[in-house]
Scaffold this motif. Structure first.
Motif, PDB file in Angstrom:
ATOM      1  N   GLU A  17       7.433  -5.824 -68.780  1.00  0.00           N
ATOM      2  CA  GLU A  17       6.825  -4.854 -67.872  1.00  0.00           C
ATOM      3  C   GLU A  17       6.688  -5.379 -66.444  1.00  0.00           C
ATOM      4  O   GLU A  17       6.396  -4.619 -65.522  1.00  0.00           O
ATOM      5  CB  GLU A  17       5.464  -4.385 -68.389  1.00  0.00           C
ATOM      6  N   PHE A  72      11.145  -5.181 -62.343  1.00  0.00           N
ATOM      7  CA  PHE A  72      11.445  -3.927 -61.653  1.00  0.00           C
ATOM      8  C   PHE A  72      12.885  -4.054 -61.163  1.00  0.00           C
ATOM      9  O   PHE A  72      13.165  -4.814 -60.237  1.00  0.00           O
ATOM     10  CB  PHE A  72      10.454  -3.768 -60.492  1.00  0.00           C
ATOM     11  N   GLU A 128      10.207  -1.659 -71.837  1.00  0.00           N
ATOM     12  CA  GLU A 128       9.051  -1.962 -70.988  1.00  0.00           C
ATOM     13  C   GLU A 128       9.475  -2.301 -69.563  1.00  0.00           C
ATOM     14  O   GLU A 128       8.660  -2.279 -68.644  1.00  0.00           O
ATOM     15  CB  GLU A 128       8.259  -3.133 -71.579  1.00  0.00           C
ATOM     16  N   TYR A 179      11.002  -1.723 -65.950  1.00  0.00           N
ATOM     17  CA  TYR A 179      11.233  -0.582 -65.062  1.00  0.00           C
ATOM     18  C   TYR A 179      12.659  -0.735 -64.541  1.00  0.00           C
ATOM     19  O   TYR A 179      12.898  -1.318 -63.478  1.00  0.00           O
ATOM     20  CB  TYR A 179      10.204  -0.577 -63.934  1.00  0.00           C
ATOM     21  N   ILE A 220      12.786   5.562 -61.528  1.00  0.00           N
ATOM     22  CA  ILE A 220      11.619   4.670 -61.567  1.00  0.00           C
ATOM     23  C   ILE A 220      10.439   5.312 -60.837  1.00  0.00           C
ATOM     24  O   ILE A 220       9.304   5.277 -61.316  1.00  0.00           O
ATOM     25  CB  ILE A 220      11.960   3.288 -60.971  1.00  0.00           C
ATOM     26  N   CYS A 221      10.701   5.916 -59.678  1.00  0.00           N
ATOM     27  CA  CYS A 221       9.623   6.586 -58.937  1.00  0.00           C
ATOM     28  C   CYS A 221       9.050   7.750 -59.746  1.00  0.00           C
ATOM     29  O   CYS A 221       7.839   7.984 -59.742  1.00  0.00           O
ATOM     30  CB  CYS A 221      10.126   7.079 -57.585  1.00  0.00           C
ATOM     31  N   ARG A 280       8.949   7.937 -62.996  1.00  0.00           N
ATOM     32  CA  ARG A 280       8.137   7.316 -64.060  1.00  0.00           C
ATOM     33  C   ARG A 280       6.759   6.923 -63.520  1.00  0.00           C
ATOM     34  O   ARG A 280       5.735   7.137 -64.177  1.00  0.00           O
ATOM     35  CB  ARG A 280       8.872   6.090 -64.603  1.00  0.00           C
ATOM     36  N   ILE A 281       6.727   6.376 -62.305  1.00  0.00           N
ATOM     37  CA  ILE A 281       5.449   5.996 -61.686  1.00  0.00           C
ATOM     38  C   ILE A 281       4.606   7.243 -61.409  1.00  0.00           C
ATOM     39  O   ILE A 281       3.393   7.258 -61.655  1.00  0.00           O
ATOM     40  CB  ILE A 281       5.699   5.188 -60.391  1.00  0.00           C
ATOM     41  N   ASP A 294       3.087   8.392 -64.578  1.00  0.00           N
ATOM     42  CA  ASP A 294       2.015   7.489 -65.014  1.00  0.00           C
ATOM     43  C   ASP A 294       0.718   7.743 -64.252  1.00  0.00           C
ATOM     44  O   ASP A 294      -0.373   7.565 -64.796  1.00  0.00           O
ATOM     45  CB  ASP A 294       2.433   6.023 -64.808  1.00  0.00           C
ATOM     46  N   PHE A 340       4.210  -5.706 -61.337  1.00  0.00           N
ATOM     47  CA  PHE A 340       5.570  -6.145 -61.022  1.00  0.00           C
ATOM     48  C   PHE A 340       5.576  -7.530 -60.375  1.00  0.00           C
ATOM     49  O   PHE A 340       5.132  -7.703 -59.246  1.00  0.00           O
ATOM     50  CB  PHE A 340       6.262  -5.147 -60.089  1.00  0.00           C
TER      51      PHE A 340
END
Length: 977
Positions: free
Chosen positions: A60, A63, A94, A96, A103-104, A106-107, A110, A236
């Motif tokens: 995790e 990145f 896990e 990114y 990825i953005c 996913r953020i 979250d 990260f």
């Protein structure tokens, strides 16, 4: 390089010294300049493996950004294979790892509660975004001075929407400040601000997010919420970015925010291959990267050994770049470098040659013949095994001369793979399908012309290419069944008096049953040299039709709105698509299909390699890409940084970079091809002329093709993702259904979305997420009711399906009942709505667990079912399937977390009096058996074994492909009687 490092990696002989330097430089900022064929992906993979194996990095905390989804999948596959080789257990899910956008997103998901986004927001791709603007163009036309941004009304709605899209995305991609734009002295800039403001209003009103907006929202999230940024920074530890030369301003700002104090930011790229300025990319990001950090802290490594190409090819493209002046006297606009070949014996023969022919009066006959002769000469060398070893690269494959060449080669028995040539609407299967839809509505010629003064060019296409072609087919005896079906239906449509129970998509699926269309779906057609292109084009058409019905609120034909539906489909939607162009199917796992030469754009070829590259478009000249509005934005100081490259140099720099990318694709042979022409539109242009005529002609006796050997196309073994519900269960229930909706990607008609169950799940998720944030005290029945109402409002708006008041009340009771039963026991909750995956040898296993709870060192998994508890005997088969699903989830959870799963539960929220649980004790033997069965099913899918022992009668009743299967079985029975 230390002895210990070499032992850690165990491949000292595979990595050269510069690659090793890049791999082991893990702390602080690192810039890797990676020339063509220099082992960039290999270096990235080994750097990640080194961080995991030797630095003990957790998944995790990594990145990793790639340029495309395909590159992300390839990287995932290669990392997982490498870790398997080293027998290292590591859950790549896990990490990114993906594109900036993925990825953005996913953020954002979250931390959605910190954003403007509401649940169930609609995600736009570029088509959705432009069509959204196209449908609402009148709202923008009413914005003062909007024509200065999107052009005058006479240019047409499509052109205006295209221009509007470009400028709105520029505001997002460059992270321009809308407030500053609004108070600009220049009227054009203020008009852009007003258009952007109007667009944002419409997005908010419709709960939508566009592609460029993903990154803008992520940046806003980090800048406006320090607690979110702090959490992300803590998460990260190491950031890596591939293709850094193609990043934009907003992406740089996100990276610098995340890198924070540790500054473990590694960027990889080649400034000579910066191609995406038109998407907001700026070459300055890679050229100025070292200066973002204190002097001497950014390490720089250049990978300059090319492992791909013959030295003669490398010599040629080095000279091409050295012919350009890369400085304005004060600044350098390129890292100085010379690419060198690998140490190996090469054939002593020219491997960069020219191919030319001159035609009179703009004819193509000599040119086409010369290309064909060259291809046959290659094939006759006996060393060329397959047409796919040859790629033609052009500035655009939509150019009429390029399309004419593709058609000529196909007519001469040389198949061409050219998915972006705008030939979708020329394909026979698409013309016949559109013709069939027109035939089924005899009122079409009348209703399409809403204004006697308007004539659309597309009508000629409909009349001659589509309708007439279909009618001609109907006259054939083998299509009598189709005629007998279509004629009465057409008569009914012209006098439709009450609602039908279908719309355009329903007719589309009915038409697939007849041989005129079912022939494209046969096993023989799918195994053909074009890899079932026609079937995949029909699948794309199904997606377009269902998208039209969604965007225009068409669920069934209604007599009141039928004429409007026809006008919207033919005059607006399909016309828009034809103007904009639709790409055909591209297989991610096979970039050069066997049996075909490839016709690709230079942009499309980036990152690829071919044994033989024929580079066309040599009539090209540098062209200005900036507009007056670009200059206003730059000169007015609205951009986050002042101008970098001088405007007068940009077109020349980008021209060199574009063709450098093309010239560096071949492994064994580079051919510069020009249809010679003098005067206006000279070919080759003055920019290529000296290079071109200095090369030996391919017919020159000194150039002996038989001296060359050609590499074979490398296979990309991309691991595919499989989940229990979306793949395994579907395949087990009906392999034919899997073939259509998963493999060929036909779009099912959404008859009745599971609105009730989704609503219950989402509101229970709200309860769990609040508890996991430590805010249990904030939950009450009133709060739950408000969550429920908000979820229903957004979900029903998106799905355009509504629940009766009694159903709505029942769904709420499901949730309140769960809350009352579990209240006071929340301390056992560990995680909720957990997306988990496991990278296996041959595929990636995925799942989504509703709830993980537990005590001490064991956990239990819970899957919610929004229905009454079933009869344990009567529903034994269904419960057994659910048990297998839970066993897969248990396996994933144990592999991911290392925690032992003790029990697995189904929780029935509809159970109002008794025990809502059905509990299964975890049995390792049973799980092993289930996973083995899973492996077997995946193996069947991968070898495309879609044989059915018998049709699943219950499923057939509601399947969109039922008519096709009925006819297929009917034909089978006819053949065997």
């Amino acid at each position: 390089m230390t002895e210990k490092n070499t032992e850690d990696l165990g491949y000292a002989t595979k990595a050269n010294s510069k690659q090793q330097e890049a791999i082991f430089s893990t702390d602080g900022p690192l810039l890797i300049i990676a020339g063509p064929g220099s082992g960039k992906t290999f270096t990235l993979v080994e750097r990640i493996v080194y961080l995991i194996k030797s630095k003990g990095v957790t998944p995790e905390s990594l990145f990793v950004v790639t340029f495309t989804d395909k590159a992300a999948r390839e990287l995932t596959t290669r990392i997982s294979n490498r870790l398997n080789d080293l027998d290292i257990k590591f859950n790549l899910n896990e990490m990114y790892l993906g594109t900036f956008h993925s990825i953005c997103l996913r953020i954002l998901e979250d931390f959605r509660e910190f954003t403007r986004l509401k649940r169930n927001f609609t995600m736009f791709d570029q088509f959705d975004q432009q069509y959204f603007l196209y449908q609402r163009i009148n709202e923008f036309r009413s914005v003062p001075d909007a024509q200065l941004v999107m052009g005058d009304d006479y240019t047409g709605r499509w052109k205006q929407s295209e221009q509007l899209l470009k400028w709105i995305n520029k505001v997002g991609e460059e992270a321009l400040d809308p407030v500053q734009l609004e108070i600009a002295p220049d009227v054009e800039v203020r008009a852009l601000a007003a258009c952007y403001h109007k667009y944002q209003e419409l997005l908010h009103e419709n709960n939508c997010l566009d592609f460029s907006g993903i990154q803008y929202e992520a940046l806003q999230l980090m800048e406006k919420h320090p607690e979110v940024l702090a959490e992300l920074r803590k998460k990260f530890s190491y950031l890596m970015v591939d293709e850094y030369q193609d990043t934009n301003t907003i992406q740089e700002r996100i990276l610098l925010l995340l890198a924070n104090d540790h500054q473990n930011l590694c960027v990889v790229g080649d400034d000579d291959q910066g191609l995406y300025r038109f998407r907001g990319a700026t070459i300055r990001n890679i050229l100025e990267f070292p200066y973002l950090f204190p002097p001497g802290t950014c390490k720089q490594v250049t990978l300059s050994i090319n492992y791909r190409s013959h030295p003669d090819i490398i010599r040629f493209y080095n000279e091409w770049m050295q012919a350009q002046e890369w400085t304005d006297g004060t600044k350098q606009f390129r890292y100085s470098k010379t690419i060198a070949p690998r140490e190996e014996e090469f054939p002593h023969v020219p491997t960069v040659v020219r191919l030319s022919a001159a035609d009179e009066q703009d004819g193509n006959a000599k040119w086409h013949a010369e290309i064909l002769n060259f291809l046959h000469a290659l094939k006759n060398t006996k060393d060329l095994e397959d047409w796919n070893q040859i790629a033609f690269l052009f500035r655009s494959v939509k150019n009429s001369k390029v399309v004419a060449l593709a058609r000529f080669l196909e007519s001469q028995g040389v198949p061409v793979y050219s998915p972006r040539s705008n030939m979708f609407f020329e394909r026979e299967e698409i013309r016949l399908m559109i013709g069939a839809l027109i035939f089924l509505f005899p009122q079409f010629p009348r209703v399409r012309q809403w204004d006697a003064n308007v004539t659309l060019d597309v009508w000629n296409y409909y009349d001659h290419n589509c309708f007439q072609a279909f009618v001609n087919e109907l006259r054939k005896p083998e299509n009598k069944r189709l005629l007998d079906w279509a004629r009465p239906l057409a008569k009914n449509h012209i006098v439709l008096a009450q609602n039908a129970d279908y719309a355009f998509s329903g007719l589309f699926y009915q038409l697939l049953q007849f041989p005129l269309f079912s022939r494209y779906l046969s096993d023989e057609a799918l195994q053909g040299v074009d890899k079932g292109r026609a079937a995949r084009n029909l699948a794309t058409f199904s997606k377009l039709i269902t998208k039209f019905e969604y965007l225009h609120y068409v669920s069934v034909f209604n007599p009141t709105y039928l004429e409007k539906n026809l006008r919207d489909l033919f005059n607006q939607f399909l016309r828009f698509l034809m103007d904009g162009g639709i790409g055909e199917y591209e297989d991610e796992a096979e970039y050069a299909p066997k049996g075909c030469v490839s016709f690709l754009t230079i942009h499309q070829s980036k990152g690829l390699e071919f044994p033989v590259v024929v580079c066309g478009s040599l009539e090209a000249v540098p062209r200005k890409q900036h507009t007056a509005l670009d200059e206003l934005l730059e000169d007015g100081g609205y951009l986050s940084k002042p101008r970098f490259e001088p405007l007068e140099h940009i077109k020349h720099f980008d021209f060199r970079r574009l063709f450098y990318t093309a010239f560096s694709r071949p492994q064994n042979l580079l051919v510069l091809a020009a249809q010679e022409r003098k005067g206006r539109g000279k070919s080759p242009s003055k920019y290529f002329e000296n290079f071109f005529y200095a090369l030996p002609a391919w017919r020159n006796p000194a150039f002996d093709l038989s001296q060359l050997s050609f590499e074979v196309i490398k296979e990309i073994n991309l691991k595919r993702e499989y989940s229990f519900t979306s793949h395994i269960t579907l395949f087990e229930n009906c392999a034919e259904q899997y073939r259509f909706f998963k493999e060929l990607e036909f779009a099912p008609i959404r008859v009745s979305p599971m609105l009730f169950g989704t609503l219950v799940h989402q509101t229970i998720e709200d309860i769990h997420k609040t508890i996991l944030r430590g805010e249990e005290h904030a939950i009450s029945t009133d709060v739950i009711r408000s969550w429920f109402s908000a979820n229903y409002a957004m979900l029903s708006k998106k799905e355009r399906v509504y629940l009766a008041p009694s159903s709505l009340q029942a769904a709420l009771q499901h949730i309140l009942r769960y809350y009352e039963r579990e209240n006071g026991h929340w301390d056992r909750i560990k995680e909720a709505e957990v997306e988990i995956s496991l990278v296996k040898d041959q595929y990636i296993l995925k799942g989504s667990v509703d709830l993980i709870r537990g005590e001490y060192n064991t956990v239990e998994i819970v899957d919610f079912k929004s229905e009454k508890k079933p009869d344990m005997e009567k529903d034994r088969e269904r419960l057994s399937q659910y048990q297998h699903q839970l066993e897969v989830y248990a396996h994933l959870v144990e592999e991911r977390t290392g925690q032992k799963v003790s029990k697995m539960h189904l929780y029935y929220t509809g159970e109002d009096s008794g025990n809502p649980y059905v509990t299964f004790t975890k049995d390792n033997h049973a799980i092993s058996k289930t996973i083995a069965q899973f492996d077997e099913i995946v193996a069947r899918i991968e070898r495309q074994d879609y044989q059915l022992a018998a049709r699943p009668a219950k499923l057939c009743q509601n399947c969109d492909m039922r008519a096709y299967c009925d006819n297929k079985n009917w034909k089978f029975r006819q053949t065997n009687t």
